[in-house]
Write an enzyme that holds these catalytic residues in place. Sequence first.
Site, PDB file in Angstrom:
ATOM      1  N   LYS A   1    -136.789  13.461  58.340  1.00  0.00           N
ATOM      2  CA  LYS A   1    -137.325  14.214  57.198  1.00  0.00           C
ATOM      3  C   LYS A   1    -136.403  14.117  55.990  1.00  0.00           C
ATOM      4  CE  LYS A   1    -137.829  18.124  59.515  1.00  0.00           C
ATOM      5  NZ  LYS A   1    -137.600  17.804  60.938  1.00  0.00           N
ATOM      6  N   LYS A   2    -135.100  14.187  56.216  1.00  0.00           N
ATOM      7  CA  LYS A   2    -134.160  14.098  55.106  1.00  0.00           C
ATOM      8  C   LYS A   2    -134.234  12.723  54.435  1.00  0.00           C
ATOM      9  CE  LYS A   2    -132.559  18.258  55.458  1.00  0.00           C
ATOM     10  NZ  LYS A   2    -132.931  19.261  54.427  1.00  0.00           N
TER      11      LYS A   2
ATOM     12  N   THR B   1    -135.355  29.705  56.701  1.00  0.00           N
ATOM     13  CA  THR B   1    -135.272  29.829  55.247  1.00  0.00           C
ATOM     14  C   THR B   1    -136.640  30.115  54.627  1.00  0.00           C
ATOM     15  OG1 THR B   1    -133.347  28.378  55.153  1.00  0.00           O
ATOM     16  CG2 THR B   1    -134.626  28.607  53.134  1.00  0.00           C
TER      17      THR B   1
ATOM     18  N   SER C   1    -135.060  14.033  64.500  1.00  0.00           N
ATOM     19  CA  SER C   1    -135.907  15.054  63.878  1.00  0.00           C
ATOM     20  C   SER C   1    -135.362  15.464  62.515  1.00  0.00           C
ATOM     21  CB  SER C   1    -135.991  16.276  64.799  1.00  0.00           C
ATOM     22  OG  SER C   1    -136.760  17.300  64.214  1.00  0.00           O
TER      23      SER C   1
ATOM     24  N   ARG D   1    -141.503  18.955  72.402  1.00  0.00           N
ATOM     25  CA  ARG D   1    -140.143  19.273  72.836  1.00  0.00           C
ATOM     26  C   ARG D   1    -139.970  20.761  73.040  1.00  0.00           C
ATOM     27  NH1 ARG D   1    -136.702  17.549  68.216  1.00  0.00           N
ATOM     28  NH2 ARG D   1    -135.017  18.476  69.432  1.00  0.00           N
TER      29      ARG D   1
ATOM     30  N   ASP E   1    -128.755  17.235  49.144  1.00  0.00           N
ATOM     31  CA  ASP E   1    -129.441  18.060  50.135  1.00  0.00           C
ATOM     32  C   ASP E   1    -128.442  18.572  51.165  1.00  0.00           C
ATOM     33  OD1 ASP E   1    -131.483  19.356  51.426  1.00  0.00           O
ATOM     34  OD2 ASP E   1    -132.565  17.555  52.034  1.00  0.00           O
ATOM     35  N   LYS E   2    -128.834  19.615  51.860  1.00  0.00           N
ATOM     36  CA  LYS E   2    -128.016  20.242  52.883  1.00  0.00           C
ATOM     37  C   LYS E   2    -128.917  20.638  54.050  1.00  0.00           C
ATOM     38  CE  LYS E   2    -127.215  24.603  54.542  1.00  0.00           C
ATOM     39  NZ  LYS E   2    -128.253  25.607  54.886  1.00  0.00           N
ATOM     40  N   HIS E   3    -128.364  20.570  55.256  1.00  0.00           N
ATOM     41  CA  HIS E   3    -129.125  21.013  56.429  1.00  0.00           C
ATOM     42  C   HIS E   3    -128.212  21.795  57.355  1.00  0.00           C
ATOM     43  CE1 HIS E   3    -132.260  20.991  59.501  1.00  0.00           C
ATOM     44  NE2 HIS E   3    -131.280  20.834  60.364  1.00  0.00           N
ATOM     45  N   SER E   4    -128.748  22.887  57.910  1.00  0.00           N
ATOM     46  CA  SER E   4    -128.033  23.685  58.896  1.00  0.00           C
ATOM     47  C   SER E   4    -128.762  23.605  60.231  1.00  0.00           C
ATOM     48  CB  SER E   4    -127.964  25.146  58.435  1.00  0.00           C
ATOM     49  OG  SER E   4    -127.555  25.983  59.508  1.00  0.00           O
TER      50      SER E   4
END
Length: 450
Positions: free
Chosen positions: A193-194, A126, A189, A174, A86-89
């Site tokens: 989820k990841k 996305t 946060s 928030r 997985d990847k997150h930005s």
Amino acid sequence: MSASPLPQEILRHKRDGLQLRDGEIHSLVRGITDGSLCDAQIGAFAMAVRLRGMDPSETLTLTLAMRDSGRVIDWRAFDLPGPLLDKHSTGGVGDSVSLLLAPMLAACGAYVPMLSGRGLGHTGGTLDKLEALPGYRSTVDIDELQRVVRDTGLAIVGASSELAPADARLYAVRDVTATVDSIPLITASILSKKLAAGSQALVLDVKTGSGATLTDPDAARELAHTLVAVASKAGLKASAWITAMDQPLTDRVGNALELGAVLDVLAGRAEQPLLLSLSLALGAELMTAGGLASGWSDAVGRLRKALASGAAAERFARMVAALGGPTDVFERRNRHFAPAPMVAAVFAERAGTVTGMDVRRIGMALVSLGAGRSHPDQVVDPRVGFTALARIGCRVDSERPLALVHAADKHSLLQASDALRGAFRIVDETSQRELPLLHERIAPRATEAA
């Protein structure tokens, strides 16, 4: 069994700068999840953390408690033959890496359950880009998510209400209490989820620059270190790159326009050098971490082959069809994207070379067109945006515009055009040094490694 501490006492402890015990954090997260904490109390907690911070052990406990506020996906029954990656930005403008990278990874043997988000403020989302495709379902339950990942190798969808539900409520508070930029809260946060999605390796793209959420490089570095440390201590193999958001990654920005740019790259019809370079760098991290490549050069070669052979495009098309989108996304793409009613060129007020740009201002110009949101419930217009966007180092003059504006009406076209003119820094010089895209790699320390 001792009674749970009163919420106001826990809030007082954090307000006064004290370290919260594990039981106090778990009590707060339970209250956020089951509704026994009111929004005022959640807001007080978020503000106390924003002002007083959290130490590494508090941040880890908060992350795990939020992960466990809902289901954690178990992939063991599927016996997948490849790693879950997985990847997150952290978000930017013209950042379509997920759309290109996920199918490239899947074509190389990975399985990619990618939980993504929608745009808010100046940063794009996305899911908004994918939802430009008619019928595409970005909201699915866990069973369908697992089925699509098993069958196609990837699924780019939103987090369902079953996954880390505490995060959805905490984030909403928030957003309206000026606490979005708290590093412990950002970390919890993202990672709750990841971790709930069950991936085995994660790469984090932490952006800095005028278009990033964190414009200060020191803050971006602190966030990257915190994310990698907490992920690693939670048992998730993770690394991060601090990357530049000094200009959009593509020369097209806007939901359908960016998706079209990615389709062109996947189909071999066009190049987007910044988008491809960053996708290869992040992909190489994941390929190596997941055991699909022996090192950086091997990983990049495999990813390039997946792209050049059409295998990545085939994976993307299968995912789109499996999630309700068109089955001919490449063959008849123009049929699926309605054009904006108005298209006009925007010219700079003087000729010269672009040496910089205010990317946040470009993002807000997209919002004024209707491509982004100023509040979470706002509906976006997939048609609008900018194409032929001038890049840093390019010359603009009476024949070479700053961009073409795609707008729904004349008012928004004029408004976005004025904003765009003010976003570019133009000088007489004809040369410009190349700006680095990759700033720094952050790996877990020996004491943090999963």
